[in-house]
Design a protein around this motif. Sequence first.
Motif, PDB file in Angstrom:
ATOM      1  N   ALA A 120      17.287 122.485  11.061  1.00 58.96           N
ATOM      2  CA  ALA A 120      16.702 122.642   9.728  1.00 58.96           C
ATOM      3  C   ALA A 120      17.376 121.711   8.729  1.00 58.96           C
ATOM      4  CB  ALA A 120      16.823 124.096   9.274  1.00 58.96           C
ATOM      5  N   TYR A 121      18.680 121.546   8.867  1.00 56.23           N
ATOM      6  CA  TYR A 121      19.407 120.614   7.994  1.00 56.23           C
ATOM      7  C   TYR A 121      18.929 119.186   8.212  1.00 56.23           C
ATOM      8  CZ  TYR A 121      23.304 117.730   6.402  1.00 56.23           C
ATOM      9  OH  TYR A 121      24.072 116.758   5.793  1.00 56.23           O
ATOM     10  N   PHE A 122      18.749 118.785   9.480  1.00 58.84           N
ATOM     11  CA  PHE A 122      18.227 117.449   9.770  1.00 58.84           C
ATOM     12  C   PHE A 122      16.832 117.277   9.159  1.00 58.84           C
ATOM     13  CE2 PHE A 122      20.817 117.347  13.972  1.00 58.84           C
ATOM     14  CZ  PHE A 122      21.968 117.091  13.248  1.00 58.84           C
ATOM     15  N   GLY A 123      16.008 118.312   9.279  1.00 64.58           N
ATOM     16  CA  GLY A 123      14.661 118.226   8.733  1.00 64.58           C
ATOM     17  C   GLY A 123      14.641 118.077   7.230  1.00 64.58           C
ATOM     18  N   LEU A 124      15.538 118.776   6.526  1.00 67.40           N
ATOM     19  CA  LEU A 124      15.590 118.648   5.071  1.00 67.40           C
ATOM     20  C   LEU A 124      16.064 117.263   4.652  1.00 67.40           C
ATOM     21  CD1 LEU A 124      17.012 122.122   3.967  1.00 67.40           C
ATOM     22  CD2 LEU A 124      14.647 121.320   3.926  1.00 67.40           C
ATOM     23  N   ASP A 160      13.684  97.680   9.988  1.00 70.03           N
ATOM     24  CA  ASP A 160      14.555  98.009   8.857  1.00 70.03           C
ATOM     25  C   ASP A 160      13.738  98.348   7.621  1.00 70.03           C
ATOM     26  OD1 ASP A 160      16.948  98.386   7.530  1.00 70.03           O
ATOM     27  OD2 ASP A 160      17.136  96.287   6.956  1.00 70.03           O
ATOM     28  N   GLN A 161      12.618  97.660   7.434  1.00 69.54           N
ATOM     29  CA  GLN A 161      11.759  97.953   6.296  1.00 69.54           C
ATOM     30  C   GLN A 161      11.119  99.334   6.421  1.00 69.54           C
ATOM     31  OE1 GLN A 161       8.436  95.302   5.926  1.00 69.54           O
ATOM     32  NE2 GLN A 161       7.907  95.986   3.863  1.00 69.54           N
ATOM     33  N   MET A 162      10.662  99.673   7.625  1.00 65.43           N
ATOM     34  CA  MET A 162      10.051 100.980   7.844  1.00 65.43           C
ATOM     35  C   MET A 162      11.070 102.101   7.687  1.00 65.43           C
ATOM     36  SD  MET A 162       7.726  99.901  11.144  1.00 65.43           S
ATOM     37  CE  MET A 162       6.856 101.460  11.295  1.00 65.43           C
ATOM     38  N   VAL A 163      12.276 101.885   8.184  1.00 67.02           N
ATOM     39  CA  VAL A 163      13.325 102.901   8.064  1.00 67.02           C
ATOM     40  C   VAL A 163      13.793 103.030   6.618  1.00 67.02           C
ATOM     41  CG1 VAL A 163      15.724 103.400   8.674  1.00 67.02           C
ATOM     42  CG2 VAL A 163      14.114 102.748  10.448  1.00 67.02           C
ATOM     43  N   GLY A 164      13.926 101.916   5.935  1.00 64.21           N
ATOM     44  CA  GLY A 164      14.437 101.946   4.573  1.00 64.21           C
ATOM     45  C   GLY A 164      13.473 102.509   3.551  1.00 64.21           C
ATOM     46  N   THR A 165      12.183 102.528   3.883  1.00 67.53           N
ATOM     47  CA  THR A 165      11.205 103.046   2.923  1.00 67.53           C
ATOM     48  C   THR A 165      11.426 104.529   2.652  1.00 67.53           C
ATOM     49  OG1 THR A 165       9.590 101.412   3.691  1.00 67.53           O
ATOM     50  CG2 THR A 165       8.743 103.276   2.438  1.00 67.53           C
ATOM     51  N   CYS A 203      22.952 109.225   9.264  1.00 62.77           N
ATOM     52  CA  CYS A 203      21.646 109.300   8.600  1.00 62.77           C
ATOM     53  C   CYS A 203      20.751 108.139   9.022  1.00 62.77           C
ATOM     54  CB  CYS A 203      21.826 109.313   7.086  1.00 62.77           C
ATOM     55  SG  CYS A 203      22.471 110.865   6.439  1.00 62.77           S
ATOM     56  N   ASN A 204      21.340 106.972   9.227  1.00 66.35           N
ATOM     57  CA  ASN A 204      20.555 105.849   9.736  1.00 66.35           C
ATOM     58  C   ASN A 204      20.086 106.110  11.164  1.00 66.35           C
ATOM     59  OD1 ASN A 204      19.715 102.890   9.294  1.00 66.35           O
ATOM     60  ND2 ASN A 204      20.863 102.762  11.204  1.00 66.35           N
ATOM     61  N   MET A 205      20.917 106.774  11.958  1.00 69.80           N
ATOM     62  CA  MET A 205      20.507 107.169  13.303  1.00 69.80           C
ATOM     63  C   MET A 205      19.342 108.161  13.253  1.00 69.80           C
ATOM     64  SD  MET A 205      24.349 107.599  14.909  1.00 69.80           S
ATOM     65  CE  MET A 205      23.788 108.505  16.332  1.00 69.80           C
ATOM     66  N   LEU A 206      19.370 109.077  12.294  1.00 70.02           N
ATOM     67  CA  LEU A 206      18.250 110.011  12.117  1.00 70.02           C
ATOM     68  C   LEU A 206      16.962 109.266  11.784  1.00 70.02           C
ATOM     69  CD1 LEU A 206      19.635 113.075  10.093  1.00 70.02           C
ATOM     70  CD2 LEU A 206      18.939 113.007  12.492  1.00 70.02           C
ATOM     71  N   ASP A 207      17.058 108.292  10.888  1.00 72.14           N
ATOM     72  CA  ASP A 207      15.869 107.536  10.494  1.00 72.14           C
ATOM     73  C   ASP A 207      15.287 106.763  11.677  1.00 72.14           C
ATOM     74  OD1 ASP A 207      16.236 108.456   7.916  1.00 72.14           O
ATOM     75  OD2 ASP A 207      17.439 106.710   7.316  1.00 72.14           O
ATOM     76  N   ILE A 208      16.139 106.099  12.459  1.00 74.36           N
ATOM     77  CA  ILE A 208      15.661 105.355  13.621  1.00 74.36           C
ATOM     78  C   ILE A 208      15.094 106.313  14.664  1.00 74.36           C
ATOM     79  CG2 ILE A 208      16.394 103.885  15.541  1.00 74.36           C
ATOM     80  CD1 ILE A 208      18.347 102.543  13.695  1.00 74.36           C
ATOM     81  N   SER A 209      15.712 107.475  14.819  1.00 72.74           N
ATOM     82  CA  SER A 209      15.202 108.471  15.771  1.00 72.74           C
ATOM     83  C   SER A 209      13.812 108.938  15.364  1.00 72.74           C
ATOM     84  CB  SER A 209      16.157 109.660  15.856  1.00 72.74           C
ATOM     85  OG  SER A 209      17.427 109.267  16.304  1.00 72.74           O
TER      86      SER A 209
END
Length: 466
Positions: A155-159, A425-430, A446-452
Motif C-alpha cells: 500500500a505504501y508503494f502504491g501511494l 527516462d522521459q516516461m519515468v520522469g513524467t 523510488c526510481n526502481m519503483l518507477d522503472i518497475s
Amino acid sequence: MNRRSLRNRIFDENELESESSELETSSEYEENDDERSERSSDDSFESDSSDIEPLSQEILEGSAVNLDIRMNSKNGLIEYTKEPFVRGRRFSFRHQSNVSKGPTAFAISAVDSPLSAFVLILSPIEEHILRMTNLFGARTYRNNWEHLTIQQLRAYFGLLLLAGVYRSYGECVTQLWNVDKGRAIFRKTMSLDMFKKIQRCIRFDDREERNRRDKLSPIRFVFDKWTAHLKTLYTVGKTVTIDEQLVPFRGRYPFRQYVPSKPAKYGIQIWIICDSESYYTHNAQVYLGRVANTAVERNVGQRVVLDLCHGLTSRNVTCDNFFTTYALAKDLHKQKMTIVGTIRKNRAELPPILLDMKRKPVFHTEFVYEPQLQAILLSYVPKKNRFVTLLSTYHRGLEIDQSAKKKPNLITFYNKTKGGVDTLDQMVGTFRSKRKVNRWPMALFCNMLDISALNAYIIFTHIFSD
C-alpha cells in the motif's frame, strides 16, 4: 588544381630538387607545404591536358602509396579499404530473425492484470525490504512499533506511485491527506502517521552488517536482486540501447555526479540497457565513481557495455561516442553481437581520411571498410564545418537515400535506435514517485519503483495486446 601542383604534393623534397630543372618556375605556383596540403583537400580540380604531358607510372604509384597511408588508422594498427566486403558464415549471427521478443513463459503464466505484473517484478525484494524495515522500526520506536505487513508495504508503494501520477513531488505530504484539498484515496488507504513512519523507517539492509568499503552497500542486495530478476521476465528484441540515466538528488553521498546536459544536473548516474522499441529495462548499473586510493579507470564505457550485455547474444547495441571503440566492437563480436554508434574523433583507430572533412560540402559522406570485423566507418557532414563519425558492424553495406540530405543508412538506423534510454527516462520522469528525501538509497529505490511500473505496463500490454 593542375598536374604541376599534384607533382609537387606527391614527390618528396629530393625528387622535387631533381625535377626542378624540368619544371617551369612561376610565382603563380610558388607555394609552401601548408598551402599545397590545403589545395590537395579540394574535392575536384581542372587541368589543361594540352599543356601538360600525361602523368608517369612512377607518379601514379606514388599517389597510390599516399592513399594507402591515409587508409590506415592513426596508430597504424588497423588497415582500411574502399572495397566492400563479402560476408561469410562466421558473420551469420547478424540480422538473425529467430530472436523471440516479449515476455517469457514464466511471466506469461504469472500475469493476469497490471497489478500482478508489478507485484511479480518486486517479488524477489519485498520480503527483504519488509524484514529490514521492521528491524529498523523496532530499534527506533521500540515497543511503540507495530509490525509491518506485506499488504501495508505494498500500500505504501502504491501511494508513492499514485502521488507521482498526481505530480505532487513539490506538494507537502499533509496536503495529500487534507480533508478539503487532499485526495480521499490517501486517507482511505492508510493514516498519515503510518505513512510517515514507513517513510522514516524503510530500509534495505542491516546497518550493523553493512560493508563499509562498498559505496552501494545500503541498497546493494536489493538492487542486484531486482536487476537480475528483470532479465527473467522479458526477452529484448534484436536491437538494444545503452545510455545513462540521472536520478535527481542533491544530498550528500560519495558518488554524486554532475551532468550539465541533464535537466537535474546533479544526481545518481545509472547505466541502463533497454529494448530500442519497447523500452523495457533489461539491466542497470549504478556508477560509483573511482575507488579511493586507486588509479583512474580506463575504458569505462567499454567495461559498462560488456557488463550490461552479459548473457545476451545475437543482438545489436546502439550507443553514443562515450562507449563506442574499435576494441569494444571486437569484444562484442566474440559474444556474437554487433554495434552501431558514434565514435569520438580523437580515437586512434580512425583513419585520417575520415577526419579531413571540414572542407567537404554539406551532406557529403566519406567511408571506409574494415575487413577483419567487416565493419563500416563513415563521416557525414550534416552542416557546414560540422561532421559526425560513426562505426557499425551491423550493416551489410553502405546505402545513401535519395532525399535532399543524402543520409547514409547507418545514420538513419542510429537515429532510429539511439533514443531508447532517453525515451524511458522521459516516461519515468513524467510521473516520478520520488518524494523530497534526505537519503540517497530512498531516491534510488523510488526510481526502481518507477522503472518497475513501466516494465509491468510493457509486459501486461504485450500479453494482452488484443
